[in-house]
Structures are given as C-alpha cells and as structure tokens.
Design an enzyme around this catalytic site. Structure first.
Site, PDB file in Angstrom:
ATOM      1  N   THR A  58      11.274  -6.743 -11.400  1.00 33.64           N
ATOM      2  CA  THR A  58      10.869  -8.133 -11.588  1.00 33.64           C
ATOM      3  C   THR A  58       9.568  -8.408 -10.838  1.00 33.64           C
ATOM      4  O   THR A  58       9.437  -8.092  -9.660  1.00 33.64           O
ATOM      5  CB  THR A  58      11.962  -9.088 -11.087  1.00 33.64           C
ATOM      6  OG1 THR A  58      13.167  -8.825 -11.803  1.00 33.64           O
ATOM      7  CG2 THR A  58      11.554 -10.537 -11.291  1.00 33.64           C
ATOM      8  N   ASN A 103      -7.617   4.453   9.047  1.00 32.74           N
ATOM      9  CA  ASN A 103      -6.981   3.282   9.634  1.00 32.74           C
ATOM     10  C   ASN A 103      -6.972   3.307  11.156  1.00 32.74           C
ATOM     11  O   ASN A 103      -6.805   2.263  11.788  1.00 32.74           O
ATOM     12  CB  ASN A 103      -5.541   3.155   9.136  1.00 32.74           C
ATOM     13  CG  ASN A 103      -4.719   4.407   9.393  1.00 32.74           C
ATOM     14  OD1 ASN A 103      -5.059   5.487   8.903  1.00 32.74           O
ATOM     15  ND2 ASN A 103      -3.647   4.284  10.153  1.00 32.74           N
ATOM     16  N   GLN A 134      -7.478  -0.027   4.178  1.00 35.66           N
ATOM     17  CA  GLN A 134      -8.285  -0.566   5.271  1.00 35.66           C
ATOM     18  C   GLN A 134      -9.677  -0.992   4.815  1.00 35.66           C
ATOM     19  O   GLN A 134     -10.278  -1.891   5.391  1.00 35.66           O
ATOM     20  CB  GLN A 134      -8.411   0.471   6.389  1.00 35.66           C
ATOM     21  CG  GLN A 134      -7.118   0.739   7.139  1.00 35.66           C
ATOM     22  CD  GLN A 134      -6.657  -0.448   7.964  1.00 35.66           C
ATOM     23  OE1 GLN A 134      -7.453  -1.267   8.404  1.00 35.66           O
ATOM     24  NE2 GLN A 134      -5.353  -0.543   8.177  1.00 35.66           N
ATOM     25  N   GLY A 193      -1.967  -6.376   0.285  1.00 38.46           N
ATOM     26  CA  GLY A 193      -2.242  -7.800   0.446  1.00 38.46           C
ATOM     27  C   GLY A 193      -2.394  -8.255   1.881  1.00 38.46           C
ATOM     28  O   GLY A 193      -3.310  -9.024   2.213  1.00 38.46           O
ATOM     29  N   HIS A 194      -1.514  -7.807   2.779  1.00 39.39           N
ATOM     30  CA  HIS A 194      -1.500  -8.385   4.126  1.00 39.39           C
ATOM     31  C   HIS A 194      -2.638  -7.903   5.006  1.00 39.39           C
ATOM     32  O   HIS A 194      -2.820  -8.409   6.113  1.00 39.39           O
ATOM     33  CB  HIS A 194      -0.150  -8.127   4.800  1.00 39.39           C
ATOM     34  CG  HIS A 194       0.087  -6.709   5.219  1.00 39.39           C
ATOM     35  ND1 HIS A 194       0.034  -6.314   6.530  1.00 39.39           N
ATOM     36  CD2 HIS A 194       0.388  -5.606   4.504  1.00 39.39           C
ATOM     37  CE1 HIS A 194       0.293  -5.021   6.606  1.00 39.39           C
ATOM     38  NE2 HIS A 194       0.517  -4.565   5.389  1.00 39.39           N
ATOM     39  N   GLY A 243       0.799  -1.210   0.000  1.00 37.96           N
ATOM     40  CA  GLY A 243       0.000   0.000   0.000  1.00 37.96           C
ATOM     41  C   GLY A 243       0.834   1.263   0.000  1.00 37.96           C
ATOM     42  O   GLY A 243       0.467   2.262  -0.629  1.00 37.96           O
ATOM     43  N   THR A 244       1.967   1.244   0.705  1.00 41.43           N
ATOM     44  CA  THR A 244       2.808   2.435   0.771  1.00 41.43           C
ATOM     45  C   THR A 244       3.331   2.822  -0.606  1.00 41.43           C
ATOM     46  O   THR A 244       3.283   3.990  -1.003  1.00 41.43           O
ATOM     47  CB  THR A 244       3.979   2.216   1.743  1.00 41.43           C
ATOM     48  OG1 THR A 244       3.465   2.072   3.074  1.00 41.43           O
ATOM     49  CG2 THR A 244       4.950   3.389   1.711  1.00 41.43           C
ATOM     50  N   CYS A 260       5.299   6.968  17.288  1.00 38.26           N
ATOM     51  CA  CYS A 260       6.241   7.153  18.388  1.00 38.26           C
ATOM     52  C   CYS A 260       7.553   7.587  17.761  1.00 38.26           C
ATOM     53  O   CYS A 260       8.257   6.766  17.168  1.00 38.26           O
ATOM     54  CB  CYS A 260       6.411   5.873  19.186  1.00 38.26           C
ATOM     55  SG  CYS A 260       7.446   6.041  20.653  1.00 38.26           S
TER      56      CYS A 260
END
Length: 410
Positions: free
Chosen positions: A243, A157, A185, A206-207, A70-71, A342
């Site tokens: 790739t 998020n 999200q 994906g995650h 996503g980033t 943080c």
C-alpha cells in the site's frame, strides 16, 4: 541547557512545509490504488510528489519508485539487479562494490554472498576515501561478463568524500554492466542529475533532506533489470508491492522541491560554516586529524565544486574512544556522532576508516560533525568552546582496548 545539533547526516530536522503536507494528506485520506474519488485524490498527491522528486533529480517521473527509505532502495537495487542478471547469465555472479559503502549496501552484498553464491570484489579507497575509476576498471578485469553489477556510493556518509560517479558509471556502461549508486547523503547537498550521471539505479531517502522518516525512493531507468523483493499488489512498476504511503510521499515530494530550490545557496552557506569548524578544531586541537578530502576554498565553494559534502567535518582525536568523546560532548550540549558501528556493546572502529588505511587505534577516536539547515555560526562556536575540555576528559578515560577485560564494555 541549550542543545547544539551536529548530526544532520543521521537525520535532519523536518521542514515545516513537510509537516503541513503530511498532515493535510493524512486528513484527506484515501488509498492511492482505489478507483473511487478518495483514491484518485490520494493518487494525485502521490503523482505530484513523484513529479517533484523527478524534477529534483532530472529524471522521468516513471523512473521514481517509492520505498520505505534508503535501506530498502539499496536492497532493491543490489538484490534486484543481481537476481535479474544471474537469471539471464549464471556466470554473472561477481559484484564490484566499494569498501566504504553504507551497511544498507554492504550487508546486502554479504547476504547475497552467503545465500546466493555471489562473489564480492571489494574496492579499497585511496587515502582521501576516493574510489578511483582505475580501481573499478582493475576489478572488472578481462571478464566483464561475469560481473552482475557495480555499486559505489555518491558521497560517503562518514567522512564525506564525493566519488567520481559519472566516470564510474561510464565505465560500467561501456561493459554493459548495471551501475547502482547510494545517493542518500548527496541528495539535497550536491547537484545530482540522474539522466546525465549514467547510473542504472540511484537511492535517496526522505529524512536526510527534511522530509518524513520511513519514505525514500529508488530511481531506476525504464530498462533497469530489477527483480522485486516484495510480492503483492504490483504497485510501483511491480517491483515494490505494498500500500502506497500517500502522506509520507506527499511530504517527501515537498521536501525534495524545497531543498532543490535552495540547494546551491544553502550548500555554499554550509560549506563556509564547515570550513570555520575545521579551522577552529585544527587551531584548538592540532593533534586532531581531518579525514577525507581537504575542504574547498572560497572560490571552489562559490563554483559548487565540492570534493566533500558541504556540511561534513570528520575528525579522529588521538588517545580517546569516540564514544567517550560523544557522551562528554552530549553532556556539554553538543550532539555529534562517532560514525562507527557498535556491535554487541563493544565499540569497534569504522570500516570506512580502516578501508582508508587508518590505524585501528586511531580510528577508534573518530567523531563526525555534520551541519544542516538549522545550523548557525553560534553552533560552531559552541562546539569549539566545548571540544577541548571534552577531549582532555575523554583521554583520561583511556581506550577500551587498553582496559582489562573486567573494565571493557559488555
């Protein structure tokens, strides 16, 4: 000690079918850009995954550009759209951006401000964390030709507020301005129709849906004015060279199909669990404040009319640091999140809560509980059983801002 995982917004548990798809493609091998048989087999696996993602979002397969997550997808959209627009029109240097964006968007905009002369226009949300179309229209003002792009996330998020994306996209389109939305999200939790929503580009990962880490996609219309971030072999419509990771993409495609097939039923299940959690926290700790929109009632859940993400419950707990509460819950077997950054070891309040007008001292006591496909009612009850004692102990630890310098985190 049994563990209860309540940080699915950070990453959710990988699906068994994802593992199988990734493993099979790793053993099959082949570079999707090669012309021999192994390469063609790898390419076929990639294109099958591309079709699955496209069906999940109701877009053309040619509009799916695979990325590392996503980033990267957000950066490709924000920077790529900005560079293309300013090249065509030097006056188009303004970026209309919500103040509640994920850092993948917000930091990309700030980088363009520092290095490329961009002029960000930050839009504050209302008290529920909603970016209104009226606020976007006011930011565009009388000079839409000076706007390079508009970017507003589909759902936040941290506190889960779902944004009026279709209305904002229509506003952008009426002025001829590209519109990007971070849907990381929202994908898998809400009904996302790329063709109907009117966005120019849309980012997913994906995650967050039970797929592998390290893979995502930017969904971009065929006419989206995108300049590439990476240069090389010209893969992925020549805007994302490198790739192609066939195993990760294969797993991503399987996960996208799986969550889409079960989305409506699973979102209703999670929303009911979330409501049980919210009611329980409010009963156990009346001083806690729910941030974001009020949860939907049973009829709204049945209709899929979500104002906040189905699995999101975000609270602030007075008199304590969110990090202290997190660690105490972790010791009790509950894994949650503060949802705040943080920096340099110093706990800082969430930029999202501050943008919503929440007092800084209150914002420091944030805690995010997010549910996913492994969550159960027993998990909710375990949290509710551990939370009151953890909060009382966290309050005794006090606030970092109240401690002398020698006692602050360093």
């Amino acid at each position: 000690m049994p563990r209860v995982y309540m940080d699915h917004a950070a990453t959710t548990t990988v699906l068994p079918e994802t593992v199988q798809a990734v493993t099979e493609q790793m053993f099959t091998g082949g570079n999707p850009s090669s012309l021999h048989s192994a390469g063609r087999r790898a390419r076929a696996a990639v294109e099958q995954a591309r079709d699955r993602v496209a069906r999940a979002l109701n877009c053309d397969s040619a509009e799916v550009i695979f990325t590392s997550g996503g980033t990267e997808a957000d950066n490709l959209a924000v920077k790529g759209l900005y560079w293309s627009r300013t090249k065509a029109n030097r006056a188009a240097c303004r970026i209309i951006v919500s103040a509640i964006e994920h850092h993948a968007v917000g930091d990309a905009v700030e980088w363009l401000e520092t290095h490329e002369g961009a002029e960000p226009v930050w839009i504050s949300p209302n008290s529920e964390g909603i970016i209104t179309p009226e606020a976007v229209a006011q930011a565009v003002g009388e000079s839409p030709d000076t706007v390079a792009l508009i970017t507003v996330m589909w759902a936040n998020n941290e506190m889960g507020a779902v944004q009026p994306i279709a209305e904002i996209a229509q506003l952008a389109k009426s002025h001829g301005i590209p519109f990007h939305t971070d849907a990381v999200q929202a994908f898998g939790a809400l009904d996302i129709d790329f063709r109907a929503c009117g966005a120019t580009t849309l980012a997913i990962s994906g995650h967050k849906i039970g797929g592998p880490m390290g893979v995502g996609a930017l969904i971009a219309t065929r006419t989206a004015p995108l300049a590439p971030l990476l240069h090389g072999g010209g893969q992925e419509r020549s805007v994302r060279s490198g790739t192609i990771d066939a195993p990760a993409i294969a797993g991503f495609g399987v996960a996208a199909q799986s969550v889409t097939d079960h989305r409506a039923e699973e979102s209703r299940r999670l929303a009911n669990l979330r409501n049980l959690l919210i009611e329980g926290v409010r009963h156990a700790i009346p001083e806690a404040t729910l941030n974001g929109p009020e949860p939907e009632n049973s009829e709204q859940i049945a209709d899929g009319a979500f104002r906040r993400l189905p699995g999101n419950a975000h609270f602030t707990f007075p008199g304590c640091e969110g990090d202290s509460l997190l660690f105490l819950l972790d010791m009790a077997g509950i894994e949650s999140s503060t949802g705040s950054a943080c920096n340099a070891g110093v706990p800082r309040p969430s930029h999202v809560l501050l943008a919503m007008g929440v007092d800084e001292g209150i914002a420091r006591g944030a805690q995010r509980f997010t549910l996913g496909h492994t969550s159960s009612e027993a998990d909710v009850q375990a949290l509710l059983g551990a939370l009151p004692a953890a909060w009382e102990q966290a309050k005794k630890a006090g606030m970092a801002a109240q401690a002398p310098d020698s006692q602050r985190w360093n």
